[in-house]
Structure formats: structure tokens, C-alpha cells
Design a protein around this motif. Structure first.
Motif, PDB file in Angstrom:
ATOM      1  N   GLY A   1       0.811  -1.206   0.000  1.00 45.35           N
ATOM      2  CA  GLY A   1       0.000   0.000   0.000  1.00 45.35           C
ATOM      3  C   GLY A   1       0.845   1.257   0.000  1.00 45.35           C
ATOM      4  N   LEU A   2       1.934   1.216   0.787  1.00 46.03           N
ATOM      5  CA  LEU A   2       2.833   2.359   0.888  1.00 46.03           C
ATOM      6  C   LEU A   2       3.500   2.638  -0.465  1.00 46.03           C
ATOM      7  N   VAL A   3       4.056   1.561  -1.063  1.00 46.50           N
ATOM      8  CA  VAL A   3       4.721   1.698  -2.365  1.00 46.50           C
ATOM      9  C   VAL A   3       3.726   2.194  -3.407  1.00 46.50           C
ATOM     10  N   SER A   4       2.557   1.564  -3.414  1.00 46.21           N
ATOM     11  CA  SER A   4       1.556   1.904  -4.414  1.00 46.21           C
ATOM     12  C   SER A   4       1.091   3.353  -4.263  1.00 46.21           C
ATOM     13  N   GLY A   5       0.912   3.787  -3.012  1.00 40.66           N
ATOM     14  CA  GLY A   5       0.444   5.154  -2.786  1.00 40.66           C
ATOM     15  C   GLY A   5       1.485   6.197  -3.114  1.00 40.66           C
ATOM     16  N   ILE A   6       2.749   5.899  -2.804  1.00 41.28           N
ATOM     17  CA  ILE A   6       3.797   6.894  -3.045  1.00 41.28           C
ATOM     18  C   ILE A   6       4.233   6.904  -4.502  1.00 41.28           C
ATOM     19  N   ALA A   7       4.369   5.693  -5.094  1.00 43.62           N
ATOM     20  CA  ALA A   7       4.855   5.619  -6.465  1.00 43.62           C
ATOM     21  C   ALA A   7       3.792   6.062  -7.469  1.00 43.62           C
ATOM     22  N   GLY A   8       2.517   5.638  -7.245  1.00 40.78           N
ATOM     23  CA  GLY A   8       1.460   5.972  -8.191  1.00 40.78           C
ATOM     24  C   GLY A   8       1.695   5.313  -9.533  1.00 40.78           C
ATOM     25  N   GLY A   9       0.994   5.802 -10.576  1.00 39.06           N
ATOM     26  CA  GLY A   9       1.211   5.336 -11.941  1.00 39.06           C
ATOM     27  C   GLY A   9       0.943   3.853 -12.116  1.00 39.06           C
ATOM     28  N   ILE A  10       1.820   3.191 -12.884  1.00 46.69           N
ATOM     29  CA  ILE A  10       1.591   1.800 -13.258  1.00 46.69           C
ATOM     30  C   ILE A  10       1.708   0.873 -12.046  1.00 46.69           C
ATOM     31  N   VAL A  11       2.619   1.222 -11.118  1.00 45.62           N
ATOM     32  CA  VAL A  11       2.756   0.408  -9.898  1.00 45.62           C
ATOM     33  C   VAL A  11       1.429   0.381  -9.151  1.00 45.62           C
ATOM     34  N   ASP A  12       0.832   1.545  -9.014  1.00 38.74           N
ATOM     35  CA  ASP A  12      -0.442   1.681  -8.339  1.00 38.74           C
ATOM     36  C   ASP A  12      -1.513   0.842  -9.045  1.00 38.74           C
ATOM     37  N   ASP A  13      -1.543   0.908 -10.381  1.00 37.83           N
ATOM     38  CA  ASP A  13      -2.540   0.150 -11.143  1.00 37.83           C
ATOM     39  C   ASP A  13      -2.396  -1.349 -10.894  1.00 37.83           C
ATOM     40  N   VAL A  14      -1.145  -1.842 -10.924  1.00 33.02           N
ATOM     41  CA  VAL A  14      -0.910  -3.272 -10.756  1.00 33.02           C
ATOM     42  C   VAL A  14      -1.332  -3.713  -9.351  1.00 33.02           C
ATOM     43  N   VAL A  15      -0.889  -2.965  -8.332  1.00 32.07           N
ATOM     44  CA  VAL A  15      -1.211  -3.362  -6.956  1.00 32.07           C
ATOM     45  C   VAL A  15      -2.712  -3.316  -6.733  1.00 32.07           C
ATOM     46  N   MET A  16      -3.359  -2.256  -7.190  1.00 34.21           N
ATOM     47  CA  MET A  16      -4.800  -2.151  -6.972  1.00 34.21           C
ATOM     48  C   MET A  16      -5.574  -3.193  -7.787  1.00 34.21           C
TER      49      MET A  16
ATOM     50  N   VAL B   1       4.624   9.900   6.765  1.00 34.43           N
ATOM     51  CA  VAL B   1       3.344   9.329   6.346  1.00 34.43           C
ATOM     52  C   VAL B   1       2.908   8.208   7.285  1.00 34.43           C
ATOM     53  N   LEU B   2       3.790   7.222   7.493  1.00 34.70           N
ATOM     54  CA  LEU B   2       3.404   6.018   8.227  1.00 34.70           C
ATOM     55  C   LEU B   2       2.891   6.297   9.649  1.00 34.70           C
ATOM     56  N   PRO B   3       3.591   7.166  10.420  1.00 37.48           N
ATOM     57  CA  PRO B   3       3.093   7.398  11.786  1.00 37.48           C
ATOM     58  C   PRO B   3       1.670   7.938  11.807  1.00 37.48           C
ATOM     59  N   ASN B   4       1.257   8.633  10.747  1.00 35.14           N
ATOM     60  CA  ASN B   4      -0.085   9.186  10.706  1.00 35.14           C
ATOM     61  C   ASN B   4      -1.131   8.163  10.298  1.00 35.14           C
ATOM     62  N   ALA B   5      -0.672   7.004   9.787  1.00 32.10           N
ATOM     63  CA  ALA B   5      -1.613   5.976   9.344  1.00 32.10           C
ATOM     64  C   ALA B   5      -1.762   4.871  10.383  1.00 32.10           C
ATOM     65  N   VAL B   6      -1.153   5.062  11.567  1.00 30.63           N
ATOM     66  CA  VAL B   6      -1.111   3.974  12.547  1.00 30.63           C
ATOM     67  C   VAL B   6      -2.499   3.624  13.069  1.00 30.63           C
ATOM     68  N   SER B   7      -3.307   4.642  13.364  1.00 30.88           N
ATOM     69  CA  SER B   7      -4.577   4.390  14.040  1.00 30.88           C
ATOM     70  C   SER B   7      -5.497   3.433  13.272  1.00 30.88           C
ATOM     71  N   PRO B   8      -5.782   3.673  11.960  1.00 25.57           N
ATOM     72  CA  PRO B   8      -6.628   2.688  11.266  1.00 25.57           C
ATOM     73  C   PRO B   8      -5.967   1.312  11.146  1.00 25.57           C
ATOM     74  N   LEU B   9      -4.635   1.277  11.123  1.00 23.63           N
ATOM     75  CA  LEU B   9      -3.957  -0.014  11.028  1.00 23.63           C
ATOM     76  C   LEU B   9      -4.133  -0.833  12.303  1.00 23.63           C
ATOM     77  N   VAL B  10      -4.105  -0.148  13.452  1.00 30.21           N
ATOM     78  CA  VAL B  10      -4.297  -0.866  14.719  1.00 30.21           C
ATOM     79  C   VAL B  10      -5.680  -1.510  14.748  1.00 30.21           C
TER      80      VAL B  10
ATOM     81  N   GLU C   1      -4.585   6.256   3.056  1.00 34.20           N
ATOM     82  CA  GLU C   1      -3.991   7.215   3.982  1.00 34.20           C
ATOM     83  C   GLU C   1      -2.843   7.967   3.320  1.00 34.20           C
ATOM     84  N   VAL C   2      -2.005   7.212   2.578  1.00 39.66           N
ATOM     85  CA  VAL C   2      -0.853   7.834   1.916  1.00 39.66           C
ATOM     86  C   VAL C   2      -1.327   8.915   0.955  1.00 39.66           C
ATOM     87  N   ARG C   3      -2.322   8.554   0.156  1.00 35.67           N
ATOM     88  CA  ARG C   3      -2.782   9.530  -0.847  1.00 35.67           C
ATOM     89  C   ARG C   3      -3.407  10.750  -0.179  1.00 35.67           C
ATOM     90  N   ARG C   4      -4.104  10.521   0.956  1.00 36.96           N
ATOM     91  CA  ARG C   4      -4.688  11.649   1.670  1.00 36.96           C
ATOM     92  C   ARG C   4      -3.580  12.545   2.240  1.00 36.96           C
TER      93      ARG C   4
END
Lengths: 308, 299
Positions: free
Chosen positions: B118-133, B209-218, B181-184
Motif C-alpha cells: 500500500g505504501l509503495v503503491s500510494g507513493i509511487a502511483g502510476g503503473i505500480v499503483d494500477d498493478v497493486v490495486m 506518512v506512516l506514523p499518521n496511518a497507525v490508528s486505522p492499522l491498529v 492514507e498515503v494519498r490523503r
């Protein structure tokens, strides 16, 4: 609209193709399938004969191409255990599975939607919390535990209900309830939340102000608006949940359907049957989801008229 | 030096105060769930010391003995014995331990795998994002029970394969959450500020980015523990999970099912334990989710 349908179809076909390819190559990772047909103690000649008989002498790419071709000519190979075409074995189990699935989904809708509406109307009273407690229990109890307890009480202690097979209507009762348990819980929660979203809308106050009866306000103005959201979830979540639940329920009650077949094939390592049954269920789920997606798009004028 | 000492002394009361505040927020049911969860964890951790017998020790003369309070009860076998004369209580305790270890491993692998994608896909975007999603969509479309059965049939039912299967379960949920979360967060001014200050992509990902995404992950992690316990016990129940004589709670129910008419305690004890686990974890997960999501507070 046309573009939306085309995009949905293209996505479905890509997903199906990926699944077919993954399943084909994954099942080839298990070593020489002949070992599962007869075990180790056979002569070299017999082994070669069997390899040819099951079409395993070709290269893996040839086998892959032949496998893709089988979606055109319908020849999906023979079961290792029953030595019959897998398509026949699966085909004769479609109807029992469908019967169980339909009765499970019917019970789910009949119970969950009224309960969900009730819980939304009586959100603050004990009725609301009682419904949500029941829904929670339905969600947290694994279906096989529910089944085992029901069998213990209604079959072995009270002697009311039969356990194995699907020969009479009585045989439907426990499997249907087991299958519906988690589905009812999920759909009740969802119906309640969808209703709560609608109940706070301005047009609900307008409807009441017009002097409509409460029943008309709730059902006609409230529920018909919530039903679109509910339908979308019914397809996406419930289809997957029901397919997975069916596997367990059929295995427990020895139901002659695809789910029980799947579990048996997995235990016996009957890969041709397993492969075909997995693909059949996956196809069914994906196609149902695709159809619902398109129906949903059609129901939404923003997409139907091509503005989104 | 002085600062470090001050920091040390205030850390523990702060943690205790936090725990006390959470306890104060909880209602009766949630407090009961916390107690049950803590109790289960302790019992599972010390299972080898608490269990009165070896979980696989057979005794032919004390087969199918009922629990305490019934006729034919045998001393030392508090909750009865199974068809091979093994102590049901000891097997359930060891089964609970294995079930919880498998669930913790599975949920952690799922979190790492899905979170990274999710992190890679959100930060990289583009084709990586398409494949992961695309992979996420495909995963959502197929019931996971099918994938699990297929994988276990291909690679055999060992504990290692089981961990792999449980680890794959739910990765798409983590991937979706982290990507969202990353995209937001990426659109927020403080990320732009970090980038303007010359922070690298890795630093932005892990530090901002990651520390701000902790709550929904927990929340997702807690709920997935309950889901994984359900999946593991279902697979073991069907005979595709951990193989005998090692027991998990699910396989005890599955095998004991054959003795249901004559010796129901073989099934009831592990089944009740499964219920305790799923109820406690599910109550805690729901509660955490409601706390994290302001919109749900009033409901």
C-alpha cells in the motif's frame, strides 16, 4: 454507460484470465500428479502410460495452451479419483449448491432487512441494542461451531432434525441456518447503517410534515432510498461470504454440492477436480459481482447518462 | 542527564494513566472483553505449565471419560478425555496457544506485506499503483477459503504453509487502508514542506506518512486477528490445517465431531474456547474502530 460496461467487462475478463493462469501454474507446483493417482509402487511403463492417459507428457506450455483451449471445447480432463470428466462431476453438483445458497440468501433477506430497519428506528431503545447484540453474536460465532452445537441439540439430543444429505425439506433447516448466521449479522448491520444515513435526511422530515403515516415514511421514503446501497453490498460482500460459507456448511452436513466436493478434492489431492471447482466458484462470484456492478451503474442516473 | 531522568520517571505513569483512561472509557462488556483477552493471553503463554498432562499423552484405560461432575469421571482429567485417552483440558490449552501464535504471525505478515504494498503503491502511483490495486480487486473477488484450500492441497498441510496462508489473508485490506492514507496525507502541506526541506522518499514514507496511518492499522490488525482465528479454525476443522497429533482448537472440534453423540465434551471445550477468543477480540476491535472513527461515535 457503454464505456462503463466495457470497462467492467474488460476488468472481469482480465481478472478471470489472471485467476485461470495462477491456478493452472500453482497446481503444477505440487510435483508429479501421477503420485496422487496411484502412489509410488508402479512400474515405469505403467507410469508412462498413465502420464500419457492424463495428457501430462506434453510440455507445461502445451498443457497450458490445452487448458485454455478447454474453455472452448469443454474438455477439462478426468478426475484422479473417480476417473470421470471433471465437468460432469461438478455439473451434477451445481443444483444442490444453488438450492442451499438460494434458501440461505432468502432467509438472510427475510430476517436481516426487517431487523436492520427495526434497529435503525429504535436506535436508542433496548430493541435497537438487542438486535445489534444478536447481530454481533452472529458475526463472532464461527459457522462450524454454530453447526456443531445445532447438531448436538436438534439432532442428537432432541432427535428432531436429520444431519446428513439433502433428501427432504427437513434436511434444509440446519444447513440454511448455519449458512445464514454470518450473512444475517453482516446484512443487519449494513441495513441499519444505511437506514440511519437516510433517516436523518431532510426529505424524511418533509414526508412526515406532509402527514404521511409513519409506515409509509419509513418504508417508501426511507427504505427505498437505502435499498440501493444495501443492494450493492448484498452483491459484493454477500456473494463472497456465501460462497465461502457454502464450502464449510456443505462439508459439515455432507451436502452433495460443489463446496463439499471442493473440500474432498483438497483432502484427496484430486487436482483436476479441485482446479475446476475453484475456477467454477471464482467465475460465479466474479460474474455475479460484474452483473451487479453494471446493474448498479444502470440504477445510478449519473453513470447511466454518461456524466461520470 | 537531568532531562533524561525526568523523561524516564514520567514515562511509566503516563503509560499507566493512558491505560487507566482507556479502562475508564470502557463499558461493562468491553471491560469483560479486556479481562478475558488478558486471561486468554496469560493462559496461552503458560499453557505448558498450567496443563496437567502432555497434550499428546495417550491412555487407553481412560478413554472417553466425561468431565468432573459426571458418572465415570476420572481423577486428574478435569474436563474429560478424548477417544485416545488424551486430556481435553491440556489439549485445549496447547491448542489455544498454537491458534493464537498462528493468528499473531498471520496478522503480522499480512500487515507487513499489505502495508508495504500500500505504501509503495500510494507513493509511487502510476503503473505500480494500477498493478497493486488490480491485485487487490482480484483478491477481493475470490473467496479466500478457496485460495487457502488450494494452497494447502498443493503444498501440504504443515505449520509453515499454514502461516503463509494466514499471512496472505487480509493483505488487501491493509494495502487499501495504507494506500488511502498515503494519498490523503501526500496532499497535505506538511509533506510538501518536508519535500521542500529536502527529505528523501524513504524519509517521507517512514517519518511523515506512516506514523499518521497507525490508528486505522491498529483497528484493522485487531479485527484481522479475529478473522484469522476464524479462518485457521475453519481450515483445521475441515482437516486441511495443522495435522494430528498436534491440535489447534479447530481441529479438535473437527475430529471430536465424530464422537458428538457419546462424548460431546471433546467438542464443547475447544468450541467454547474459540468463542471466547473471537468474542473478546471482536468486541475490542469494534470498540477501537468506534473510538477511531468520529462519525460512528453517536451510533
Amino acid at each position: 454507460m457503454v464505456r462503463h460496461i466495457a470497462r467492467t467487462l474488460a476488468k472481469m475478463i482480465i481478472t478471470l484470465f489472471v485467476i485461470v493462469t495462477l491456478v493452472f501454474f500453482a497446481t503444477r507446483l505440487s510435483g508429479d500428479p501421477i503420485n496422487y493417482v496411484v502412489g509410488q509402487g508402479i512400474t515405469q511403463e505403467d507410469r508412462e502410460l498413465l502420464t500419457r492417459y492424463y495428457g501430462l507428457d506434453a510440455s507445461i506450455w502445451e498443457q497450458y495452451v490445452r487448458f485454455l483451449g478447454s474453455f472452448v471445447d469443454g474438455q477439462f480432463g478426468l478426475s484422479f479419483v473417480e476417473r470421470r470428466p471433471v465437468a460432469d462431476i461438478v455439473a451434477e453438483r451445481v443444483w444442490p449448491s444453488l438450492q442451499l445458497l438460494l434458501s440461505g440468501i432468502a432467509l438472510t433477506i427475510l430476517v436481516a432487512i426487517p431487523l436492520g430497519i427495526l434497529a435503525a428506528i429504535h436506535r436508542k431503545s433496548w430493541i435497537g441494542s438487542a438486535v445489534m447484540t444478536v447481530a454481533f453474536i452472529g458475526y463472532a460465532v464461527p459457522n462450524f461451531v454454530l453447526a456443531v452445537f445445532m447438531v448436538l441439540v436438534f439432532a442428537f439430543t432432541l432427535n428432531w432434525l436429520p444431519v446428513v444429505g439433502n433428501s427432504t425439506p427437513w434436511h434444509f433447516i440446519m444447513p440454511t441456518i448455519t449458512l445464514s448466521g454470518a450473512l444475517i449479522a453482516a446484512l443487519t448491520r449494513f441495513t441499519r447503517n444505511a437506514m440511519l444515513d437516510v433517516l436523518s435526511q431532510d426529505f424524511m422530515r418533509t414526508a412526515r410534515a406532509k402527514g404521511l403515516s409513519e409506515a409509509v415514511v419509513i418504508l417508501k421514503h426511507g427504505f427505498s432510498n437505502a435499498s440501493i446501497t444495501i443492494l450493492s453490498v448484498l452483491g459484493l460482500q454477500i456473494a463472497g461470504l456465501a460462497a465461502a460459507g457454502n464450502v464449510v456448511v456443505e462439508a459439515i452436513f455432507a451436502w452433495p454440492g460443489i463446496g463439499a466436493l471442493l473440500v474432498n478434492a483438497a483432502i484427496l489431492r484430486d487436482f483436476p477436480v479441485l482446479q475446476f471447482a475453484v475456477l467454477a466458484v471464482a467465475f460465479a462470484v466474479i460474474i455475479v459481482n460484474g452483473v451487479i456492478d453494471i446493474a448498479y451503474a444502470y440504477a445510478d442516473p449519473r453513470i447511466r447518462l454518461g456524466r461520470a | 542527564m537531568a532531562e533524561a531522568v525526568v523523561g524516564n520517571t514520567s514515562a511509566r505513569p503516563a503509560l499507566l494513566a493512558h491505560a487507566a483512561r482507556i479502562w475508564g472509557d470502557a463499558n461493562g462488556v468491553q471491560r469483560a472483553a479486556i479481562c478475558v483477552a488478558v486471561l486468554l493471553l496469560i493462559v496461552a503463554a503458560f499453557a505448558p505449565f498450567i496443563a496437567p498432562h502432555e497434550p499428546t499423552a495417550q491412555s487407553l484405560i481412560s478413554r472417553l471419560r466425561p468431565p468432573i461432575g459426571f458418572e465415570r469421571f476420572k481423577d486428574g482429567y478435569l474436563l474429560g478425555t478424548d477417544e485416545l485417552g488424551r486430556d481435553v483440558l491440556s489439549r485445549s490449552l496447547h491448542g489455544l496457544q498454537l491458534t493464537l501464535i498462528l493468528a499473531a504471525l498471520g496478522a503480522t505478515i499480512g500487515l507487513l506485506l499489505g502495508g508495504t504494498l500500500g505504501l509503495v503503491s500510494g507513493i509511487a502511483g502510476g503503473i505500480v499503483d494500477d498493478v497493486v490495486m488490480g491485485a487487490v480487486d482480484a483478491q477481493i473477488a475470490i473467496p479466500f477459503t478457496l485460495i487457502a484450500l488450494l494452497t494447502l492441497a498443493i503444498f501440504g498441510s504443515s505449520i509453515e504453509v499454514m502461516v503463509l496462508v494466514l499471512g496472505l489473508y487480509g493483505w488487501e485490506q491493509y494495502a487499501r487502508i495504507v494506500r488511502g492514507e498515503v494519498r490523503r496525507l501526500m496532499a497535505m502541506p506538511f509533506i510538501e514542506a518536508a519535500r521542500a526541506a529536502g527529505a528523501s522518499g524513504g524519509r517521507i514514507a517512514f517519518r511523515h506518512v506512516l506514523p499518521n496511518a497507525v490508528s486505522p492499522l491498529v483497528v484493522q490488525f485487531t479485527l484481522s486477528i479475529s478473522n484469522i482465528v476464524l479462518l485457521e479454525s475453519t481450515l483445521s476443522f475441515l482437516g486441511m490445517g495443522v495435522q494430528p497429533p498436534t491440535a489447534t482448537l479447530g481441529s479438535m472440534v473437527g475430529i471430536g465431531r465424530d464422537y458428538l453423540p457419546t462424548a460431546p465434551w471433546i467438542v464443547i471445550v475447544p468450541a467454547m474456547m474459540i468463542l471466547l477468543v473471537t468474542f473478546a477480540v471482536q468486541i475490542l476491535g469494534d470498540w477501537l474502530r468506534d473510538r477511531a472513527d468520529v462519525r460512528l461515535r453517536d451510533r
